[in-house]
Scaffold this motif. Sequence first.
Motif, mmCIF file in Angstrom:
data_model
loop_
_atom_site.group_PDB
_atom_site.id
_atom_site.type_symbol
_atom_site.label_atom_id
_atom_site.label_comp_id
_atom_site.label_asym_id
_atom_site.label_seq_id
_atom_site.Cartn_x
_atom_site.Cartn_y
_atom_site.Cartn_z
ATOM 1 N N PHE A 6 39.885 20.126 -42.661
ATOM 2 C CA PHE A 6 39.676 19.557 -43.990
ATOM 3 C C PHE A 6 39.055 20.593 -44.917
ATOM 4 O O PHE A 6 38.304 21.456 -44.479
ATOM 5 N N PHE A 7 39.369 20.488 -46.198
ATOM 6 C CA PHE A 7 38.708 21.315 -47.196
ATOM 7 C C PHE A 7 38.270 20.438 -48.351
ATOM 8 O O PHE A 7 38.836 19.385 -48.613
ATOM 9 N N SER A 8 37.217 20.873 -49.038
ATOM 10 C CA SER A 8 36.700 20.114 -50.177
ATOM 11 C C SER A 8 36.586 20.973 -51.422
ATOM 12 O O SER A 8 36.219 20.483 -52.481
ATOM 13 N N ALA A 9 36.895 22.250 -51.282
ATOM 14 C CA ALA A 9 36.893 23.165 -52.427
ATOM 15 C C ALA A 9 38.071 24.114 -52.266
ATOM 16 O O ALA A 9 38.414 24.516 -51.156
ATOM 17 N N PHE A 10 38.684 24.448 -53.390
ATOM 18 C CA PHE A 10 39.852 25.326 -53.364
ATOM 19 C C PHE A 10 39.898 26.100 -54.669
ATOM 20 O O PHE A 10 39.596 25.556 -55.734
ATOM 21 N N SER A 83 40.606 30.817 -52.186
ATOM 22 C CA SER A 83 39.287 30.500 -51.632
ATOM 23 C C SER A 83 39.311 29.051 -51.164
ATOM 24 O O SER A 83 39.763 28.172 -51.895
ATOM 25 N N ILE A 84 38.821 28.819 -49.953
ATOM 26 C CA ILE A 84 38.795 27.476 -49.406
ATOM 27 C C ILE A 84 37.383 27.181 -48.928
ATOM 28 O O ILE A 84 36.771 27.993 -48.244
ATOM 29 N N GLY A 85 36.856 26.012 -49.318
ATOM 30 C CA GLY A 85 35.533 25.584 -48.868
ATOM 31 C C GLY A 85 35.660 24.335 -48.020
ATOM 32 O O GLY A 85 36.408 23.424 -48.348
ATOM 33 N N THR A 86 34.946 24.322 -46.905
ATOM 34 C CA THR A 86 35.018 23.182 -46.005
ATOM 35 C C THR A 86 33.846 22.240 -46.218
ATOM 36 O O THR A 86 32.777 22.666 -46.649
ATOM 37 N N PRO A 87 34.029 20.958 -45.902
ATOM 38 C CA PRO A 87 32.909 20.022 -45.989
ATOM 39 C C PRO A 87 31.795 20.467 -45.056
ATOM 40 O O PRO A 87 32.049 21.039 -44.010
ATOM 41 N N GLY A 88 30.577 20.228 -45.452
ATOM 42 C CA GLY A 88 29.433 20.661 -44.646
ATOM 43 C C GLY A 88 28.897 21.993 -45.115
ATOM 44 O O GLY A 88 27.718 22.255 -45.011
ATOM 45 N N ALA A 89 29.763 22.838 -45.631
ATOM 46 C CA ALA A 89 29.322 24.115 -46.169
ATOM 47 C C ALA A 89 28.823 23.935 -47.595
ATOM 48 O O ALA A 89 28.209 24.807 -48.154
ATOM 49 N N VAL A 90 29.071 22.759 -48.153
ATOM 50 C CA VAL A 90 28.742 22.514 -49.555
ATOM 51 C C VAL A 90 27.245 22.377 -49.767
ATOM 52 O O VAL A 90 26.684 22.966 -50.673
ATOM 53 N N ASN A 91 26.553 21.611 -48.919
ATOM 54 C CA ASN A 91 25.122 21.349 -49.103
ATOM 55 C C ASN A 91 24.296 22.070 -48.054
ATOM 56 O O ASN A 91 23.488 21.465 -47.366
ATOM 57 N N SER A 92 24.471 23.362 -47.912
ATOM 58 C CA SER A 92 23.764 24.088 -46.872
ATOM 59 C C SER A 92 22.349 24.491 -47.279
ATOM 60 O O SER A 92 21.582 24.927 -46.453
ATOM 61 N N VAL A 93 21.976 24.353 -48.539
ATOM 62 C CA VAL A 93 20.641 24.714 -48.998
ATOM 63 C C VAL A 93 19.804 23.446 -49.084
ATOM 64 O O VAL A 93 20.209 22.477 -49.716
ATOM 65 N N PRO A 94 18.609 23.418 -48.437
ATOM 66 C CA PRO A 94 17.788 22.201 -48.504
ATOM 67 C C PRO A 94 17.359 21.889 -49.927
ATOM 68 O O PRO A 94 17.089 22.779 -50.714
ATOM 69 N N GLU A 95 17.299 20.624 -50.241
ATOM 70 C CA GLU A 95 16.856 20.200 -51.564
ATOM 71 C C GLU A 95 15.333 20.331 -51.656
ATOM 72 O O GLU A 95 14.654 20.392 -50.639
ATOM 73 N N PRO A 96 14.777 20.373 -52.864
ATOM 74 C CA PRO A 96 13.337 20.567 -53.019
ATOM 75 C C PRO A 96 12.481 19.538 -52.282
ATOM 76 O O PRO A 96 11.450 19.881 -51.720
#
Length: 123
Positions: A6-10, A83-96
Amino acid sequence: MNFDQFFSAFGFFGTDIGDLGGSLALRLTDEFGNLSYINAGNTIGGADGSTLYFGFLDRTTRYTQVLLTNNNGNDQFSYDDFSIGTPGAVNSVPEPASWAMMVAGFGLVGAMTRRRGSHVVTA
């Protein structure tokens, strides 16, 4: 283009998009077979060999296929560097808020450790 995962960014670089009046659209197929479209229009590039990056990010839908379409058979586009982005790679930075809880947790553990270490037993 069909993808094994699956991908969520392209995204991609496009050249001469719309120089002869064509309009670029992306046809996306999600994991359930539903189709959706993103119209990129005909203003991305020009007849002078202009190149521009075009892309999208969808945080709620997972896709399996993308088809680049052109509504004018006389117009020719070129594409490069997908460029392809997969789900899970989107929110890899912790929120404040997560950082604040983590720092508070470390402080609590440190305070408990100091208390135990300061307790002296004499015989």
